[in-house]
Design a protein around this motif. Structure first.
Motif, PDB file in Angstrom:
ATOM      1  N   PRO A   1       0.846  -1.195   0.000  1.00 34.13           N
ATOM      2  CA  PRO A   1       0.000   0.000   0.000  1.00 34.13           C
ATOM      3  C   PRO A   1       0.883   1.246   0.000  1.00 34.13           C
ATOM      4  CG  PRO A   1      -0.731  -1.555   1.671  1.00 34.13           C
ATOM      5  CD  PRO A   1       0.576  -2.064   1.141  1.00 34.13           C
ATOM      6  N   THR A   2       0.395   2.310  -0.613  1.00 35.35           N
ATOM      7  CA  THR A   2       1.180   3.531  -0.763  1.00 35.35           C
ATOM      8  C   THR A   2       0.351   4.755  -0.413  1.00 35.35           C
ATOM      9  OG1 THR A   2       2.586   2.564  -2.480  1.00 35.35           O
ATOM     10  CG2 THR A   2       2.442   4.967  -2.430  1.00 35.35           C
ATOM     11  N   VAL A   3       0.946   5.634   0.363  1.00 35.17           N
ATOM     12  CA  VAL A   3       0.362   6.944   0.660  1.00 35.17           C
ATOM     13  C   VAL A   3       1.134   7.971  -0.150  1.00 35.17           C
ATOM     14  CG1 VAL A   3       0.011   8.730   2.409  1.00 35.17           C
ATOM     15  CG2 VAL A   3      -0.294   6.313   3.012  1.00 35.17           C
ATOM     16  N   LEU A   4       0.424   8.727  -0.971  1.00 34.65           N
ATOM     17  CA  LEU A   4       0.999   9.869  -1.663  1.00 34.65           C
ATOM     18  C   LEU A   4       0.450  11.114  -0.972  1.00 34.65           C
ATOM     19  CD1 LEU A   4       0.546   8.712  -5.369  1.00 34.65           C
ATOM     20  CD2 LEU A   4       2.628   8.607  -3.987  1.00 34.65           C
ATOM     21  N   TRP A   5       1.344  11.894  -0.411  1.00 33.80           N
ATOM     22  CA  TRP A   5       0.960  13.105   0.321  1.00 33.80           C
ATOM     23  C   TRP A   5       1.329  14.306  -0.534  1.00 33.80           C
ATOM     24  CZ3 TRP A   5       4.596  15.597   4.307  1.00 33.80           C
ATOM     25  CH2 TRP A   5       3.987  16.710   4.901  1.00 33.80           C
ATOM     26  N   PHE A   6       0.334  15.004  -1.060  1.00 38.60           N
ATOM     27  CA  PHE A   6       0.530  16.157  -1.938  1.00 38.60           C
ATOM     28  C   PHE A   6       0.560  17.430  -1.084  1.00 38.60           C
ATOM     29  CE2 PHE A   6      -0.984  12.802  -4.603  1.00 38.60           C
ATOM     30  CZ  PHE A   6      -0.312  12.980  -5.796  1.00 38.60           C
ATOM     31  N   TRP A   7       1.694  18.129  -1.128  1.00 37.73           N
ATOM     32  CA  TRP A   7       1.858  19.305  -0.280  1.00 37.73           C
ATOM     33  C   TRP A   7       2.588  20.420  -1.031  1.00 37.73           C
ATOM     34  CZ3 TRP A   7       6.965  20.624   0.526  1.00 37.73           C
ATOM     35  CH2 TRP A   7       7.922  19.601   0.432  1.00 37.73           C
ATOM     36  N   ALA A   8       2.491  21.615  -0.449  1.00 36.42           N
ATOM     37  CA  ALA A   8       3.209  22.784  -0.965  1.00 36.42           C
ATOM     38  C   ALA A   8       4.006  23.380   0.194  1.00 36.42           C
ATOM     39  CB  ALA A   8       2.232  23.818  -1.516  1.00 36.42           C
ATOM     40  N   PRO A   9       5.206  23.886  -0.060  1.00 36.12           N
ATOM     41  CA  PRO A   9       6.075  24.346   1.022  1.00 36.12           C
ATOM     42  C   PRO A   9       5.533  25.509   1.847  1.00 36.12           C
ATOM     43  CG  PRO A   9       7.274  24.295  -1.070  1.00 36.12           C
ATOM     44  CD  PRO A   9       5.856  23.955  -1.359  1.00 36.12           C
ATOM     45  N   TRP A  10       4.706  26.337   1.275  1.00 40.14           N
ATOM     46  CA  TRP A  10       4.188  27.517   1.959  1.00 40.14           C
ATOM     47  C   TRP A  10       2.849  27.278   2.652  1.00 40.14           C
ATOM     48  CZ3 TRP A  10      -0.289  27.761  -0.565  1.00 40.14           C
ATOM     49  CH2 TRP A  10      -0.318  27.364  -1.901  1.00 40.14           C
TER      50      TRP A  10
END
Length: 195
Positions: free
Chosen positions: A86-95
């Motif tokens: 299983p895989t978690v992809l965590w989509f984030w932005a630095p700010w």
């Protein structure tokens, strides 16, 4: 007459939502669920509701993990290495303050499920230098983070806003996509897949 009042209100709500996770917005995770339900791209329907979308879309999607990228540290990354767990992809932005609030729980889940599941950060909406700073500042360097400055991985998974999780089963099928304020509930969702 009703259309004249509804349209401006809807546009105002959309603008407030889109600026909710901007630099220095000061928004907190308690408001994340409320604002996430209003955020969507005008050209596309929202990817899910504020609590996420438990997708069981039928057949596994072996194409989901058929991509390559580069990590924020400049190392090559092949998503085929994720197949089988299983895989978690965590989509984030630095700010994004909401993303920073999710960092601690995401790092804890990555450590707790090491060897049983994959956790990968997918950074976007900024330059690589800011992405590297975010990883260092949040103490999330124990798992890989992709530098997705061009948004290719974001497009592949149809992510239209930062602070989103996409969880795939061991076959690469999306089983969850949505917001998890401060990362709460991530461990439980992964536990169901690692059984």
């Amino acid at each position: 007459m009703r259309a004249r009042t509804v349209l401006p209100a809807a546009l105002a709500a959309a603008l407030i939502t889109l600026t909710g996770c901007g630099p220095g917005s000061g928004s907190d995770d308690a408001a994340e669920g409320a604002s996430a339900s209003n955020a969507s791209s005008p050209a596309q329907p929202p990817a899910s509701s504020d609590t996420g979308d438990s997708r069981a879309t039928g057949d596994p999607d072996p194409q989901a993990l058929q991509f390559t990228a580069t990590t924020v540290d400049g190392k090559p990354f092949d998503a085929k290495t994720l197949v089988g767990k299983p895989t978690v992809l965590w989509f984030w932005a630095p700010w994004c303050p909401k993303c920073k609030a999710q960092a601690s729980e995401t790092a804890k889940v990555a450590a707790d499920y090491a060897g049983k599941a994959n956790v990968v950060g997918v950074a976007g909406l900024d330059k690589n230098a800011a992405m590297k700073d975010f990883v260092a500042d949040t103490g999330t360097s124990a798992f890989p983070h992709l530098s997705d400055e061009q948004g290719e991985v974001w497009k592949r998974f149809k992510v239209t806003e930062q602070s989103r999780y996409v969880i795939l089963d061991k076959d690469g099928k999306t089983v969850y996509e949505g917001v998890l304020p401060a990362g709460q509930g991530l461990a439980e969702k992964l536990a169901g897949l690692t059984g």
